[in-house]
Motif scaffolding. Structure first.
Motif, PDB file in Angstrom:
ATOM      1  N   ASP A   1      -0.215  10.918   1.148  1.00  0.00           N
ATOM      2  CA  ASP A   1       0.071  10.536   2.533  1.00  0.00           C
ATOM      3  C   ASP A   1       1.080  11.538   3.092  1.00  0.00           C
ATOM      4  OD1 ASP A   1       1.578   9.351   4.730  1.00  0.00           O
ATOM      5  OD2 ASP A   1       0.547   7.475   4.278  1.00  0.00           O
TER       6      ASP A   1
ATOM      7  N   TYR B   1      -5.008   8.399  -3.809  1.00  0.00           N
ATOM      8  CA  TYR B   1      -3.642   8.695  -3.365  1.00  0.00           C
ATOM      9  C   TYR B   1      -3.028   9.813  -4.198  1.00  0.00           C
ATOM     10  CZ  TYR B   1      -3.957   4.188  -0.913  1.00  0.00           C
ATOM     11  OH  TYR B   1      -4.329   3.146  -0.100  1.00  0.00           O
TER      12      TYR B   1
ATOM     13  N   LYS C   1       0.822  -1.206   0.000  1.00  0.00           N
ATOM     14  CA  LYS C   1       0.000   0.000   0.000  1.00  0.00           C
ATOM     15  C   LYS C   1       0.864   1.268   0.000  1.00  0.00           C
ATOM     16  CE  LYS C   1      -3.886   0.005   2.099  1.00  0.00           C
ATOM     17  NZ  LYS C   1      -4.967  -0.005   3.125  1.00  0.00           N
ATOM     18  N   SER C   2       1.941   1.243   0.766  1.00  0.00           N
ATOM     19  CA  SER C   2       2.818   2.416   0.803  1.00  0.00           C
ATOM     20  C   SER C   2       3.496   2.638  -0.550  1.00  0.00           C
ATOM     21  CB  SER C   2       3.879   2.253   1.897  1.00  0.00           C
ATOM     22  OG  SER C   2       3.302   2.383   3.176  1.00  0.00           O
TER      23      SER C   2
ATOM     24  N   LYS D   1       1.137   4.459  -2.720  1.00  0.00           N
ATOM     25  CA  LYS D   1       1.093   5.877  -2.349  1.00  0.00           C
ATOM     26  C   LYS D   1       2.298   6.622  -2.906  1.00  0.00           C
ATOM     27  CE  LYS D   1      -1.498   5.134   1.956  1.00  0.00           C
ATOM     28  NZ  LYS D   1      -1.455   5.235   3.438  1.00  0.00           N
TER      29      LYS D   1
END
Length: 451
Positions: free
Chosen positions: A227, A222, A80-81, A84
């Motif tokens: 983030d 995103y 997921k990161s 992002k």
């Protein structure tokens, strides 16, 4: 661990090196084909290409920053990161791409005037810049996607996409430059038009491939809402990379400015020398980029001792490959002259420029692997900015410019001075490496921020 290191290294270094080699072939094909038209066409395209060189500094910084974080988060298993990271880096790359697109489309003559005062070279460069303007937008998208592929286990696929685009570019170069298959000959504009088509194919393929199952793909949410913690970490370590790339790249561009004001023979010889150097240094680039991913994976997974040992192995490989690459350049010099259609004065310049490039490559291999690979993998990015800024802007650029414009030295002594930067900084780079400030895990943040 020894066997695992070399197996993983080869799986990354070879595809990345081959991809870089294929990219360098585009410049080589432009030089060979345009050189067959005239030396001025070759020189004009080379100087116009300096704008793309500056743009690539930003792209390189974006992709290095992307690799820095993506490799560590991928090593940690945090998909997921990585998604992002793709989103907010793509947004930044598109912003810069738009600026270069508008600049080359609307102000090409002003840009060419920065590099030369010769009217024939400026006119040819204007045609090249305006025709290739769309390339900047296409590259801003494709290169970020291809970088994510390399860091998530698809380095070979990234190479396939990029290399196919290169082959297409070279074929279209011949078609549009010389007017094959009943298509009107376009000359220097044909080289630019071929690049636009090839880059469009590359971008579409990269984006479509990301839509396959289990791939990292763009999530609109995103893209619109980055983030904050992840973005802050990225820019904290990436801004020094951008500064470093600009300090080094603009300094390197000043070399072309100096050569551009020393006559078309110096420009032509310098163009061929740079192409030959870039073709041979590809394996060294593969070591740096692949090594950055390997070290980043280990750091992200928390295996700091292994990362330190991998760094040492990469440095030894970089020294050996740099020396061998420099020797290879000297050995193939006769072959380079066979393809370079230059007048006698330019040929004399080129002969000695290739000798000078041989030691430059050896130093570049080591510095690229440490500063751009190992240090960056651990977020140690400020050192490169400081080191390159001082070396280029306080040493080689002012000394070279002084020798050329004040002392009026001949071309070759000036070229020798301009290529000392990679050798000058070697001792400082080695000392910084041994301090191991680059051994750090960047993925440690509150769990709530990863959700």
């Amino acid at each position: 661990m020894e066997q695992g290191f070399y197996k993983k290294s080869l799986s990354l270094v070879i595809p990345i090196a081959f991809q870089q080699f294929m990219l360098s072939l585009v410049s080589a094909s432009d030089a060979v084909m345009l050189g067959m038209i005239s030396q001025n066409a070759l020189s004009a395209a080379s100087l116009a290409g300096q704008v793309m060189f500056v743009f690539n500094l930003f792209l390189t910084a974006f992709t290095m920053g992307t690799s820095m974080l993506a490799s560590q988060y991928w090593g940690e298993g945090d998909k997921k990161s990585v998604e992002k990271i793709l989103a907010f880096v793509l947004r930044a790359a598109l912003f810069v791409s738009l600026l270069f697109f508008l600049g080359t489309l609307l102000f090409p003559r002003q840009l060419m005037f920065l590099f030369t005062s010769e009217r024939a070279l400026i006119d040819g460069g204007v045609v090249y810049l305006q025709t290739s303007a769309l390339t900047y937008l296409l590259l801003g998208i494709s290169q970020i996607y291809l970088c994510i592929m390399k860091n998530t286990g698809y380095a070979a696929k990234s190479t396939l996409i990029s290399s196919t685009a290169v082959v297409l570019n070279i074929v279209l170069n011949a078609v549009f430059i010389f007017g094959l298959f009943h298509i009107p000959a376009m000359g220097i504009a044909g080289a630019a038009f071929a690049t636009v088509i090839a880059r469009a194919v590359e971008m579409i393929w990269a984006v479509v491939d990301s839509l396959k199952p289990n791939r990292i793909r763009l999530k609109i949410r995103y893209f619109l809402h980055a983030d904050r913690i992840l973005s802050k970490t990225y820019w904290k370590h990436s801004l020094p990379i951008i500064g470093n790339e600009l300090a080094w790249g603009l300094g390197f561009t000043m070399y072309s400015v100096v050569m551009g004001h020393m006559g078309s023979d110096a420009v032509a010889a310098n163009s061929i020398a740079n192409i030959a150097k870039n073709l041979l240094i590809c394996f060294c680039i593969g070591i740096a980029n692949g090594g950055s991913i390997i070290v980043g994976n280990e750091l992200g997974a928390g295996r700091l001792d292994e990362a330190r040992q991998y760094g040492g192995k990469l440095c030894r490989v970089a020294v050996i490959s740099g020396i061998l690459t420099g020797l290879a350049l000297i050995l193939i010099s006769p072959l380079i002259f066979h393809f370079a259609a230059l007048n006698p004065q330019a040929e004399e310049y080129l002969k000695w420029m290739l000798v000078i490039c041989s030691y430059y490559i050896a130093g570049k291999s080591v510095n690229m692997t440490t500063i751009g690979g190992i240090f960056t993998a651990g977020g140690d990015t400020r050192f490169g900015l400081i080191c390159d800024t001082i070396t280029l802007w306080c040493v080689t650029v002012p000394i070279g410019a002084f020798a050329a414009f004040v002392l009026h030295w001949p071309v070759l002594p000036v070229y020798f001075l301009l290529n000392l930067d990679e050798i000058v900084k070697l001792p400082v780079v080695y000392k910084h490496y041994k301090q191991y400030g680059w051994v750090q895990n960047l993925t440690r943040r509150p769990v709530c921020e990863k959700i």
